[in-house]
Scaffold this motif. Structure first.
Motif, PDB file in Angstrom:
ATOM      1  N   LEU A 186      89.370  13.714  87.271  1.00  0.00           N
ATOM      2  CA  LEU A 186      90.664  13.024  87.362  1.00  0.00           C
ATOM      3  C   LEU A 186      90.536  11.911  88.393  1.00  0.00           C
ATOM      4  CD1 LEU A 186      93.150  16.052  87.473  1.00  0.00           C
ATOM      5  CD2 LEU A 186      92.111  14.898  85.486  1.00  0.00           C
ATOM      6  N   PHE A 187      91.176  10.794  88.116  1.00  0.00           N
ATOM      7  CA  PHE A 187      91.219   9.683  89.073  1.00  0.00           C
ATOM      8  C   PHE A 187      92.687   9.369  89.335  1.00  0.00           C
ATOM      9  CE2 PHE A 187      86.970   9.342  87.417  1.00  0.00           C
ATOM     10  CZ  PHE A 187      86.225   8.996  88.543  1.00  0.00           C
ATOM     11  N   PHE A 188      93.273  10.145  90.239  1.00  0.00           N
ATOM     12  CA  PHE A 188      94.689   9.994  90.553  1.00  0.00           C
ATOM     13  C   PHE A 188      94.800   9.141  91.814  1.00  0.00           C
ATOM     14  CE2 PHE A 188      97.006  13.686  88.207  1.00  0.00           C
ATOM     15  CZ  PHE A 188      96.339  13.361  87.046  1.00  0.00           C
ATOM     16  N   TRP A 198      82.408  -1.206  94.308  1.00  0.00           N
ATOM     17  CA  TRP A 198      81.452  -1.437  93.218  1.00  0.00           C
ATOM     18  C   TRP A 198      80.350  -0.380  93.247  1.00  0.00           C
ATOM     19  CZ3 TRP A 198      83.566  -4.427  89.934  1.00  0.00           C
ATOM     20  CH2 TRP A 198      84.306  -5.543  90.312  1.00  0.00           C
ATOM     21  N   HIS A 199      80.078   0.175  92.094  1.00  0.00           N
ATOM     22  CA  HIS A 199      78.991   1.158  92.007  1.00  0.00           C
ATOM     23  C   HIS A 199      78.465   1.206  90.585  1.00  0.00           C
ATOM     24  CE1 HIS A 199      82.584   3.390  90.746  1.00  0.00           C
ATOM     25  NE2 HIS A 199      81.788   4.231  90.113  1.00  0.00           N
ATOM     26  N   GLN A 200      77.366   1.900  90.401  1.00  0.00           N
ATOM     27  CA  GLN A 200      76.813   2.155  89.085  1.00  0.00           C
ATOM     28  C   GLN A 200      76.016   3.455  89.174  1.00  0.00           C
ATOM     29  OE1 GLN A 200      73.154  -0.996  89.803  1.00  0.00           O
ATOM     30  NE2 GLN A 200      74.016  -0.952  87.794  1.00  0.00           N
ATOM     31  N   LEU A 225      77.796   7.911  77.813  1.00  0.00           N
ATOM     32  CA  LEU A 225      78.956   7.013  77.877  1.00  0.00           C
ATOM     33  C   LEU A 225      80.020   7.650  78.758  1.00  0.00           C
ATOM     34  CD1 LEU A 225      79.340   6.123  74.102  1.00  0.00           C
ATOM     35  CD2 LEU A 225      78.639   4.547  75.919  1.00  0.00           C
ATOM     36  N   THR A 226      80.730   6.810  79.486  1.00  0.00           N
ATOM     37  CA  THR A 226      81.934   7.276  80.185  1.00  0.00           C
ATOM     38  C   THR A 226      83.137   6.828  79.368  1.00  0.00           C
ATOM     39  OG1 THR A 226      80.897   7.097  82.357  1.00  0.00           O
ATOM     40  CG2 THR A 226      83.303   7.052  82.304  1.00  0.00           C
ATOM     41  N   VAL A 227      84.073   7.751  79.188  1.00  0.00           N
ATOM     42  CA  VAL A 227      85.345   7.391  78.546  1.00  0.00           C
ATOM     43  C   VAL A 227      86.421   7.554  79.617  1.00  0.00           C
ATOM     44  CG1 VAL A 227      86.997   7.951  76.724  1.00  0.00           C
ATOM     45  CG2 VAL A 227      84.538   8.273  76.322  1.00  0.00           C
ATOM     46  N   TRP A 228      87.127   6.488  79.913  1.00  0.00           N
ATOM     47  CA  TRP A 228      88.150   6.494  80.977  1.00  0.00           C
ATOM     48  C   TRP A 228      89.499   6.270  80.296  1.00  0.00           C
ATOM     49  CZ3 TRP A 228      91.998   3.579  83.201  1.00  0.00           C
ATOM     50  CH2 TRP A 228      92.257   3.752  84.574  1.00  0.00           C
ATOM     51  N   ILE A 229      90.433   7.195  80.501  1.00  0.00           N
ATOM     52  CA  ILE A 229      91.720   7.136  79.796  1.00  0.00           C
ATOM     53  C   ILE A 229      92.855   6.957  80.802  1.00  0.00           C
ATOM     54  CG2 ILE A 229      93.213   8.306  78.115  1.00  0.00           C
ATOM     55  CD1 ILE A 229      90.856  10.184  77.491  1.00  0.00           C
ATOM     56  N   ILE A 290      85.527   2.534  76.952  1.00  0.00           N
ATOM     57  CA  ILE A 290      84.238   3.224  76.914  1.00  0.00           C
ATOM     58  C   ILE A 290      83.252   2.344  77.646  1.00  0.00           C
ATOM     59  CG2 ILE A 290      82.361   4.017  75.434  1.00  0.00           C
ATOM     60  CD1 ILE A 290      84.238   4.583  73.270  1.00  0.00           C
ATOM     61  N   PHE A 291      82.504   2.917  78.570  1.00  0.00           N
ATOM     62  CA  PHE A 291      81.504   2.088  79.248  1.00  0.00           C
ATOM     63  C   PHE A 291      80.250   2.870  79.589  1.00  0.00           C
ATOM     64  CE2 PHE A 291      82.344   3.393  83.708  1.00  0.00           C
ATOM     65  CZ  PHE A 291      83.651   3.885  83.628  1.00  0.00           C
ATOM     66  N   SER A 292      79.193   2.109  79.804  1.00  0.00           N
ATOM     67  CA  SER A 292      77.975   2.718  80.315  1.00  0.00           C
ATOM     68  C   SER A 292      78.151   2.802  81.818  1.00  0.00           C
ATOM     69  CB  SER A 292      76.762   1.833  79.996  1.00  0.00           C
ATOM     70  OG  SER A 292      75.700   2.219  80.840  1.00  0.00           O
ATOM     71  N   MET A 311      92.016   9.803  83.786  1.00  0.00           N
ATOM     72  CA  MET A 311      90.939  10.809  83.735  1.00  0.00           C
ATOM     73  C   MET A 311      89.737  10.168  83.049  1.00  0.00           C
ATOM     74  SD  MET A 311      92.093  13.165  80.494  1.00  0.00           S
ATOM     75  CE  MET A 311      90.469  13.342  79.758  1.00  0.00           C
ATOM     76  N   ASN A 312      88.571  10.670  83.360  1.00  0.00           N
ATOM     77  CA  ASN A 312      87.423  10.231  82.578  1.00  0.00           C
ATOM     78  C   ASN A 312      86.641  11.449  82.125  1.00  0.00           C
ATOM     79  OD1 ASN A 312      85.479  11.081  84.413  1.00  0.00           O
ATOM     80  ND2 ASN A 312      84.877   9.047  85.072  1.00  0.00           N
ATOM     81  N   PHE A 313      85.782  11.240  81.163  1.00  0.00           N
ATOM     82  CA  PHE A 313      84.800  12.276  80.829  1.00  0.00           C
ATOM     83  C   PHE A 313      83.523  11.611  80.371  1.00  0.00           C
ATOM     84  CE2 PHE A 313      85.119  12.462  76.115  1.00  0.00           C
ATOM     85  CZ  PHE A 313      86.305  11.782  75.913  1.00  0.00           C
TER      86      PHE A 313
HETATM   87  O1  AKG Z   1      89.287   5.355  88.298  1.00  0.00           O
HETATM   88  C1  AKG Z   1      88.689   4.585  89.042  1.00  0.00           C
HETATM   89  O2  AKG Z   1      89.288   3.818  89.784  1.00  0.00           O
HETATM   90  C2  AKG Z   1      87.181   4.549  89.060  1.00  0.00           C
HETATM   91  C3  AKG Z   1      86.588   5.286  87.908  1.00  0.00           C
HETATM   92  C4  AKG Z   1      85.106   5.335  87.894  1.00  0.00           C
HETATM   93  O3  AKG Z   1      84.421   4.874  88.770  1.00  0.00           O
HETATM   94  C5  AKG Z   1      84.465   5.980  86.741  1.00  0.00           C
HETATM   95  O4  AKG Z   1      85.167   6.424  85.827  1.00  0.00           O
HETATM   96  O5  AKG Z   1      83.213   6.055  86.715  1.00  0.00           O
END
Ligand code: AKG
Length: 366
Positions: A186-188, A198-200, A225-229, A290-292, A311-313
């Motif tokens: 979760l990204f609350f 910035w990160h990777q 893949l990351t899916v961020w919703i 969707i992102f790498s 949230m992401n997964f």
């Molecule tokens: O939700 C955010 O602000 C960052 C999310 C993030 O870094 C990720 O999903 O990998």
């Protein structure tokens, strides 16, 4: 994990600026381990955490740490982006409403991200946000403490959203027809919440610098893949996601210290950001991107009175090994260590011919 291993685990330093004498000790230790690797001495004689460094650090990772006297490191195991896997699903094999256009697929390969697309209605997103907001204040059934990690293993409605055909059909056209998830978060970002700098990441060795969480057959091909919703509106003012297109081509280095910090650790990515190239991605609740994870990304502070909930997964094909041979995972930036006793992957789409990864046993998802 044995007590001995715990002691060695705890002396692996988290990224931050350190005095010269401390860096000198760590530098000597790193030279010793690099020598061990170069001489191909049996790793079995080393304590388990140190075995991880010898086995999993590439020569470039040793060179940067030693050459900078422990002021710099790779942010993850180095790799270059060599394109999508061979078995991606052609758009004709998914319902027409979920088919990606050739331009969208090309944009993903070029930029490293694709979106926003829509997964569910605003109302459904709001209902999930409300139930997760409660859930995240209680100790997780899987890990036994309060955490934003892996709540899909105990929250059926979260898993239902992750299984939404709009998401999985899009992912299958980038990663192949068989998909599982190994992690969610979760990204609350509450009102006044900080930026995420910035990160990777690639195999997530960045989390403890010992063991990659993911071991793909080829690190250079896309394997995750990351899916961020977005669960509430995600706007320019409340810290929407931001990407630097094309930066998924390679994994960069970091230097320790810096003003912002990354969660609980302190480093800065060594990449000079050109603000003109940054893509900010506002999203409505229920939309996703969707992102790498290799693309450089982050998000700004929340300067509004309302929370930005998301949230992401993480999605992988079943030929990627997850936490191999581990029963414990430490994420230094979160300041948390997770027992993997109850953890497991969850199949989202297609089938698993490989059987490499443990499945979650949580009753809720059977
Ligand atoms: O939700 C955010 O602000 C960052 C999310 C993030 O870094 C990720 O999903 O990998």
């Amino acid at each position: 994990m044995s007590r001995w291993d715990q002691i060695f685990n705890s002396i692996i330093p988290e990224p931050k600026a350190r005095p010269f004498w401390e860096r000198s000790l760590y530098c000597l230790g790193t030279v010793f381990l690099y020598g061990w690797k170069l001489l191909r001495l049996p790793v079995g004689y080393l304590p388990r955490p140190l075995q991880g460094i010898v086995k999993n650090w590439t020569p470039e990772m040793f060179h940067v740490v030693i050459g900078s006297w422990v002021t710099r490191a790779y942010i993850d195991q180095p790799c270059r982006f060599e394109g999508l896997p061979n078995n991606v699903l052609p758009p004709s094999k998914v319902p027409a409403r979920h088919a990606l256009s050739p331009e969208q697929i090309e944009a993903f390969v070029r930029d490293g991200f694709l979106g926003p697309l829509t997964a569910c209605s605003k109302e459904e997103a709001a209902a999930l946000a409300a139930s997760l907001a409660k859930k995240r204040t209680l100790p997780s059934e899987n890990f036994g403490f309060v955490t934003d990690r892996d709540l899909h293993l105990e929250t059926p409605e979260m898993l239902e959203l992750m299984r939404s055909p709009a998401i999985l059909d899009a992912a299958a056209q980038l990663l192949g027809p068989d998909l599982m998830t190994w992690r969610s978060q979760l990204f609350f970002k509450l009102s006044g919440g900080r930026e995420i700098q910035w990160h990777q990441a690639s195999t997530y060795i960045v989390e403890d610098y010992l063991e990659p969480a993911l071991v793909p057959p080829n690190r250079h091909r896309l394997f995750q893949l990351t899916v961020w919703i977005a669960l509430t509106p995600s706007t320019l003012d409340n810290g929407c996601l931001e990407f630097i297109p094309g930066t998924h081509q390679e994994i960069r280095t970091i230097h320790f210290g810096g003003e912002q910090g990354f969660y609980k650790v302190s480093f800065e990515l060594e990449y000079k950001v050109d603000p003109a190239k940054v893509i900010k991605m506002p999203m409505e609740p229920g939309q996703f991107v969707i992102f790498s994870e290799r693309v450089i990304h982050g998000s700004g502070p929340n300067q509004t009175d309302n929370p930005r909930l998301a949230m992401n997964f993480r999605v992988i094909p079943p030929y990627v090994r997850v936490y191999p041979e581990s029963n414990f995972h430490r994420a230094m930036h979160m300041g948390q260590a997770y027992s993997l006793e109850k953890w497991g992957t969850v199949m989202l789409r297609g089938s698993d011919e490989y059987g490499l990864n443990r499945r979650a046993q949580t009753p809720v998802i059977q």
